[in-house]
Design a protein around this motif. Structure first.
Motif, short mmCIF file in Angstrom:
data_model
loop_
_atom_site.label_atom_id
_atom_site.label_comp_id
_atom_site.label_asym_id
_atom_site.label_seq_id
_atom_site.Cartn_x
_atom_site.Cartn_y
_atom_site.Cartn_z
N MET A 122 1.04 -1.23 0.06
CA MET A 122 0.11 0.05 0.21
C MET A 122 0.95 1.30 0.12
SD MET A 122 -3.33 -0.63 -0.15
CE MET A 122 -4.40 -1.98 0.36
N SER A 123 2.37 1.11 -0.19
CA SER A 123 2.89 2.32 0.04
C SER A 123 2.79 3.33 -1.16
CB SER A 123 4.45 1.96 0.24
OG SER A 123 5.01 1.16 -0.88
N ASP A 124 2.47 2.71 -2.21
CA ASP A 124 2.50 3.60 -3.25
C ASP A 124 0.96 3.91 -3.61
OD1 ASP A 124 1.57 1.23 -4.07
OD2 ASP A 124 2.52 1.15 -5.89
N GLU A 125 0.03 3.79 -2.73
CA GLU A 125 -1.41 4.12 -2.80
C GLU A 125 -1.52 5.49 -2.68
OE1 GLU A 125 -5.48 2.35 -1.15
OE2 GLU A 125 -4.05 3.39 0.38
N ARG A 126 -2.51 6.27 -3.47
CA ARG A 126 -2.48 7.62 -3.14
C ARG A 126 -3.81 7.77 -2.75
NH1 ARG A 126 0.44 10.90 -7.04
NH2 ARG A 126 -1.55 12.09 -7.72
N VAL A 127 -4.12 8.99 -2.22
CA VAL A 127 -5.28 9.28 -1.54
C VAL A 127 -5.99 10.49 -2.04
CG1 VAL A 127 -6.11 9.75 0.83
CG2 VAL A 127 -4.08 8.36 0.47
N ALA A 128 -7.18 10.40 -2.12
CA ALA A 128 -7.97 11.52 -2.86
C ALA A 128 -9.02 11.94 -2.10
CB ALA A 128 -8.40 10.92 -4.16
N VAL A 129 -9.27 13.16 -1.66
CA VAL A 129 -10.47 13.83 -0.92
C VAL A 129 -11.37 14.39 -2.27
CG1 VAL A 129 -11.48 15.53 0.56
CG2 VAL A 129 -9.30 14.10 0.91
N VAL A 130 -12.61 13.97 -2.37
CA VAL A 130 -13.44 14.43 -3.39
C VAL A 130 -14.55 15.21 -2.92
CG1 VAL A 130 -14.84 13.91 -5.48
CG2 VAL A 130 -12.47 12.40 -4.87
N SER A 131 -14.87 16.55 -2.82
CA SER A 131 -15.92 17.10 -2.54
C SER A 131 -17.18 16.83 -3.37
CB SER A 131 -15.62 18.47 -2.15
OG SER A 131 -15.54 19.35 -3.44
N GLY A 132 -18.31 16.86 -2.74
CA GLY A 132 -19.24 16.81 -3.84
C GLY A 132 -19.37 15.43 -4.55
N ALA A 151 -18.90 9.93 -10.00
CA ALA A 151 -18.00 9.54 -11.17
C ALA A 151 -16.59 9.57 -10.99
CB ALA A 151 -18.30 10.02 -12.48
N ILE A 152 -16.07 10.77 -10.54
CA ILE A 152 -14.81 11.19 -10.01
C ILE A 152 -14.22 10.22 -8.91
CG2 ILE A 152 -13.32 12.88 -9.27
CD1 ILE A 152 -14.87 15.03 -10.57
N ALA A 153 -15.16 9.88 -8.04
CA ALA A 153 -14.79 9.23 -6.83
C ALA A 153 -14.65 7.78 -7.23
CB ALA A 153 -15.69 9.28 -5.76
N THR A 154 -15.58 7.11 -8.03
CA THR A 154 -15.26 5.81 -8.32
C THR A 154 -14.26 5.65 -9.37
OG1 THR A 154 -17.15 6.19 -10.00
CG2 THR A 154 -17.59 5.28 -7.82
N THR A 155 -14.07 6.77 -10.55
CA THR A 155 -12.65 6.52 -11.22
C THR A 155 -11.48 6.62 -10.49
OG1 THR A 155 -14.29 7.58 -13.06
CG2 THR A 155 -12.07 7.52 -13.46
N LEU A 156 -11.48 7.69 -9.85
CA LEU A 156 -10.31 7.70 -9.00
C LEU A 156 -9.85 6.31 -8.05
CD1 LEU A 156 -10.21 11.30 -7.79
CD2 LEU A 156 -8.65 10.45 -9.27
N ALA A 157 -10.87 5.55 -7.63
CA ALA A 157 -10.71 4.35 -7.06
C ALA A 157 -10.35 3.15 -7.96
CB ALA A 157 -12.33 4.28 -6.20
N ALA A 158 -11.03 3.18 -9.06
CA ALA A 158 -10.44 2.16 -9.95
C ALA A 158 -9.09 2.41 -10.21
CB ALA A 158 -11.54 2.44 -11.02
N GLN A 159 -8.76 3.41 -10.28
CA GLN A 159 -7.13 3.66 -10.78
C GLN A 159 -6.40 3.45 -9.59
OE1 GLN A 159 -6.71 7.41 -13.05
NE2 GLN A 159 -7.93 6.68 -14.53
N GLY A 160 -6.62 3.13 -8.24
CA GLY A 160 -5.93 2.96 -7.23
C GLY A 160 -5.96 3.94 -6.12
N CYS A 161 -6.73 5.00 -6.14
CA CYS A 161 -6.63 5.72 -4.98
C CYS A 161 -7.65 5.12 -4.15
CB CYS A 161 -7.06 6.98 -5.61
SG CYS A 161 -6.12 7.97 -6.41
N ALA A 162 -7.25 5.75 -2.68
CA ALA A 162 -7.93 5.29 -1.66
C ALA A 162 -8.64 6.83 -1.64
CB ALA A 162 -7.38 5.21 -0.19
#
Length: 244
Positions: free
Chosen positions: A1-11, A19-30
């Motif tokens: 998990m050390s290379d996992e990126r973390v995204a905060v998505v408002s709205g 769609a942004i939240a699920t797309t970022l998750a599909a690309q490996g972001c928490a």
């Protein structure tokens, strides 16, 4: 998990934000799914992400409330160890000719679209890790000047201005700041109050002869948020199917 990126998505509970939240998750972001109102809707996005093997939590915050936004970033750091990507997709729309606009609607637009984006961007600028990205949502109406969109376009013009300034203020941090400006996109907020003829007319404006989808916009945001898009910085990307 050390290379996992973390995204905060408002709205992040509906429309383009979902769609942004699920797309970022599909690309490996928490993903931290930010929402203001509906906890159940946000929980549904978290469930969609986790059932597909991703990691996500929901966090409630009024984006214009600096204490609530700081708490949301605290939750991201506690759950996932830090913040790399911040996407400001919370937004409000009010349509009216400028001559007839209720100034209470203008104030509400200002609070969510300008102050909210500013508060989120400020927290992101303080916390984003090296290699990170800030993506704000604007609108192609800033350039298209559709009648009745004056207040909305004005609020998003402010978003574009602050984004371009922020990109330059982040010199030396290895964090990018860009804005994505969707054109007509088939979301609940966009479609509300429009008849079929109006919707079809807007769809035909693009050479691709359709409305955008939330996923179209999410893919552009995800690219800018990824290491592959890191050389794009201080830009406004008009994701509108070619409407001039």
């Amino acid at each position: 998990m050390s290379d996992e990126r973390v995204a905060v998505v408002s709205g992040g509970s509906r429309g383009i934000g979902r769609a942004i939240a699920t797309t970022l998750a599909a690309q490996g972001c928490a993903v931290v799914v930010g929402y203001k109102g509906s906890a159940s809707t946000a929980a549904g996005v978290v469930e969609a992400i986790t059932s597909a093997g991703g990691r996500a939590i929901a966090a409630q915050a009024d984006v214009a409330d600096e204490a609530a936004v700081a708490a949301m970033f605290d939750e991201a750091e506690k759950a996932f160890g830090g913040v790399d990507v911040v996407v400001n997709s919370a937004g409000r729309l009010a349509l009216s000719p400028i001559a007839d606009l209720d100034l209470a609607d203008l104030d509400a637009l200002h609070r969510t679209n300008i102050r909210g984006t500013f508060v989120m961007a400020r927290e992101a600028a303080r916390r984003a890790r090296a290699g990170g990205a800030i993506v704000n949502l604007s609108t192609s109406v800033v350039g298209l000047q559709f009648p009745s969109y004056g207040a909305y376009a004005a609020s998003k013009g402010a978003v574009e201005a602050m984004t371009l300034v922020l990109a330059r203020e982040l010199r030396g941090r290895d964090v990018t700041a860009n804005a994505v400006a969707p054109g007509p996109t088939a979301t609940e907020m966009f479609l509300e109050g429009k008849d079929d003829a109006t919707i079809e007319g807007l769809a035909q404006q693009a050479p691709l002869e359709r409305l955008g989808t939330p996923e179209d916009i999410a893919e552009v945001v995800a690219f800018l948020a990824s290491p592959s898009g890191h050389w794009v910085n201080g830009q406004v990307v008009r994701a509108n199917g070619g409407i001039i």
